[in-house]
Design a protein around this motif. Structure first.
Motif, mmCIF file in Angstrom:
data_model
loop_
_atom_site.group_PDB
_atom_site.id
_atom_site.type_symbol
_atom_site.label_atom_id
_atom_site.label_comp_id
_atom_site.label_asym_id
_atom_site.label_seq_id
_atom_site.Cartn_x
_atom_site.Cartn_y
_atom_site.Cartn_z
ATOM 1 N N HIS A 253 17.871 18.373 -10.854
ATOM 2 C CA HIS A 253 19.118 18.074 -11.562
ATOM 3 C C HIS A 253 20.288 17.877 -10.603
ATOM 4 N N SER A 254 20.000 17.730 -9.326
ATOM 5 C CA SER A 254 21.041 17.493 -8.334
ATOM 6 C C SER A 254 20.401 16.836 -7.121
ATOM 7 N N THR A 255 21.238 16.292 -6.233
ATOM 8 C CA THR A 255 20.708 15.679 -5.018
ATOM 9 C C THR A 255 19.971 16.703 -4.167
ATOM 10 N N SER A 256 20.513 17.907 -4.116
ATOM 11 C CA SER A 256 19.861 18.977 -3.355
ATOM 12 C C SER A 256 18.459 19.250 -3.891
ATOM 13 N N GLU A 257 18.338 19.309 -5.213
ATOM 14 C CA GLU A 257 17.016 19.552 -5.816
ATOM 15 C C GLU A 257 16.112 18.338 -5.654
ATOM 16 N N ASN A 258 16.678 17.136 -5.685
ATOM 17 C CA ASN A 258 15.872 15.934 -5.408
ATOM 18 C C ASN A 258 15.146 16.085 -4.084
ATOM 19 N N VAL A 259 15.891 16.492 -3.056
ATOM 20 C CA VAL A 259 15.324 16.624 -1.718
ATOM 21 C C VAL A 259 14.351 17.801 -1.660
ATOM 22 N N ARG A 260 14.762 18.935 -2.187
ATOM 23 C CA ARG A 260 13.927 20.150 -2.095
ATOM 24 C C ARG A 260 12.620 19.996 -2.869
ATOM 25 N N PHE A 261 12.703 19.530 -4.119
ATOM 26 C CA PHE A 261 11.496 19.408 -4.933
ATOM 27 C C PHE A 261 10.565 18.314 -4.415
ATOM 28 N N THR A 262 11.166 17.253 -3.858
ATOM 29 C CA THR A 262 10.336 16.197 -3.278
ATOM 30 C C THR A 262 9.587 16.726 -2.056
ATOM 31 N N LYS A 263 10.246 17.530 -1.247
ATOM 32 C CA LYS A 263 9.568 18.121 -0.086
ATOM 33 C C LYS A 263 8.381 18.978 -0.540
ATOM 34 N N GLU A 264 8.583 19.772 -1.591
ATOM 35 C CA GLU A 264 7.490 20.603 -2.123
ATOM 36 C C GLU A 264 6.354 19.729 -2.644
ATOM 37 N N LEU A 265 6.723 18.650 -3.338
ATOM 38 C CA LEU A 265 5.722 17.744 -3.898
ATOM 39 C C LEU A 265 4.924 17.050 -2.796
ATOM 40 N N ILE A 266 5.600 16.637 -1.748
ATOM 41 C CA ILE A 266 4.926 16.000 -0.614
ATOM 42 C C ILE A 266 3.922 16.951 0.025
ATOM 43 N N GLY A 267 4.315 18.237 0.122
ATOM 44 C CA GLY A 267 3.394 19.232 0.672
ATOM 45 C C GLY A 267 2.185 19.448 -0.218
ATOM 46 N N LEU B 98 0.806 17.352 -2.252
ATOM 47 C CA LEU B 98 -0.056 16.164 -2.276
ATOM 48 C C LEU B 98 -0.560 15.770 -0.888
ATOM 49 N N SER B 99 -0.270 16.619 0.104
ATOM 50 C CA SER B 99 -0.708 16.374 1.494
ATOM 51 C C SER B 99 -0.216 15.022 2.013
ATOM 52 N N LEU B 100 1.066 14.753 1.762
ATOM 53 C CA LEU B 100 1.671 13.502 2.234
ATOM 54 C C LEU B 100 2.622 13.756 3.404
ATOM 55 N N ASP C 11 0.807 -1.216 0.000
ATOM 56 C CA ASP C 11 0.000 0.000 0.000
ATOM 57 C C ASP C 11 0.844 1.272 0.000
ATOM 58 N N ALA C 12 2.151 1.129 -0.088
ATOM 59 C CA ALA C 12 3.041 2.292 -0.068
ATOM 60 C C ALA C 12 3.050 2.990 -1.424
ATOM 61 N N LYS C 13 3.224 4.306 -1.390
ATOM 62 C CA LYS C 13 3.419 5.102 -2.601
ATOM 63 C C LYS C 13 4.913 5.204 -2.887
ATOM 64 N N CYS C 14 5.253 5.627 -4.107
ATOM 65 C CA CYS C 14 6.655 5.757 -4.487
ATOM 66 C C CYS C 14 6.864 7.050 -5.274
#
Length: 282
Positions: free
Chosen positions: A196-210, A212-214, A154-157
């Motif tokens: 395009h970088s590890t820093s952006e991976n983390v930053r953009f994922t945090k924004e995306l999680i917010g 999508l209310s995750l 049931d996990a998202k990815c």
């Protein structure tokens, strides 16, 4: 010959030893590059470092005549910098080598015991792709994520990775296809294709999680073992709590060249990363 060796001062002996070690370190790297383990740009950097280490030794007498009295203090500074560099490399390898990280089987077991993954989001960090074909490093990361997704049905990815200048599609799209072809439902996968970088991976994922209310979900980051300490540092800077799950390096050769690049990535992160700079200022 013996007389020449006897005339070598302790400072010169240390300088020569440090120079040889630095050159050997990058010479092995260049040999691996010949077999396609890394890029041409990094090869030029390796040649530059080897030149900086070797030329002052080769041109020792000429430099001594050129700088006169200033030669000795310059010699001491050069030797100190070489030794500090070698010490920093050793410490870095120890830090990455002994940094806490779960082996794929361990992290799968640990996370799978909790529940079916309804409250879990698995994040996979992108890497080089060839069209829709993931590189071997990325494939190993995706295989680890696949194990987690199988045991946590049931996990998202979230697959995170943009399109590099040498890539024809965003890494996230290639990652999505790889997982769906292995049987993971597309509905479970969220793509983040702007980083395009590890820093952006983390930053953009945090924004995306917010968006999508995750925010209330447990986040598990999946990447290659050597990559995890930098991810952990950036996740802390961006206040994005996540567990970390390690996938293996494709081979010892891949690990060696990756560690050399990772050392430079740390320097870039410390001096140029937005999150690190902001934290230092505030």
């Amino acid at each position: 010959m013996k007389n020449k060796l006897k005339n070598i001062s302790p400072l010169c002996a240390i300088t020569i030893a440090a120079s040889v070690l630095v050159c050997l370190y990058y010479f092995i790297y260049l040999l691996l590059c010949l077999f396609g383990f890394d890029s041409r740009l990094m090869s030029l950097f390796a040649l530059f470092v080897m030149s900086c280490a070797a030329l002052p030794i080769i041109l020792h007498e000429k430099l001594k005549m050129l700088f006169g009295r200033a030669f000795k203090p310059l010699h001491i500074i050069f030797t100190s910098l070489m030794c500090l560099y070698l010490a920093s490399v050793v410490l870095f390898w120890c830090y990455i080598g002994f940094a806490p990280g779960r082996a794929p089987s361990d992290c799968v077991d640990a996370f799978a015991e909790a529940d079916t993954g309804e409250d879990t989001v698995i994040m996979v960090f992108g890497c080089r792709t060839y069209g829709y074909t993931p590189s071997l490093t990325l494939r190993l990361r995706l295989d680890t994520a696949y194990e987690l997704l199988t045991l946590l049905p049931d996990a998202k990815c979230i697959v995170s990775g943009g399109q590099g200048s040498n890539e024809t599609v965003p890494e996230a799209e290639a990652m999505l296809r790889y997982l769906t072809e292995r049987g993971i439902s597309e509905e479970r996968i969220i793509t983040e294709s702007n980083s395009h970088s590890t820093s952006e991976n983390v930053r953009f994922t945090k924004e995306l999680i917010g968006e999508l209310s995750l925010d209330d979900k447990k986040l598990i980051g999946v990447s290659t073992a050597f990559h995890l300490p930098r991810i952990e540092a950036l996740a802390s800077r961006y206040t994005l709590p996540m567990e970390l799950c390690a996938s293996p390096s494709p081979s010892a050769a891949h690990h060696y060249v990756s560690m050399i690049r990772e050392y430079l990535s740390y320097i870039k992160m410390i001096f140029f990363d937005e999150a690190v700079i902001i934290t230092k200022v505030t």
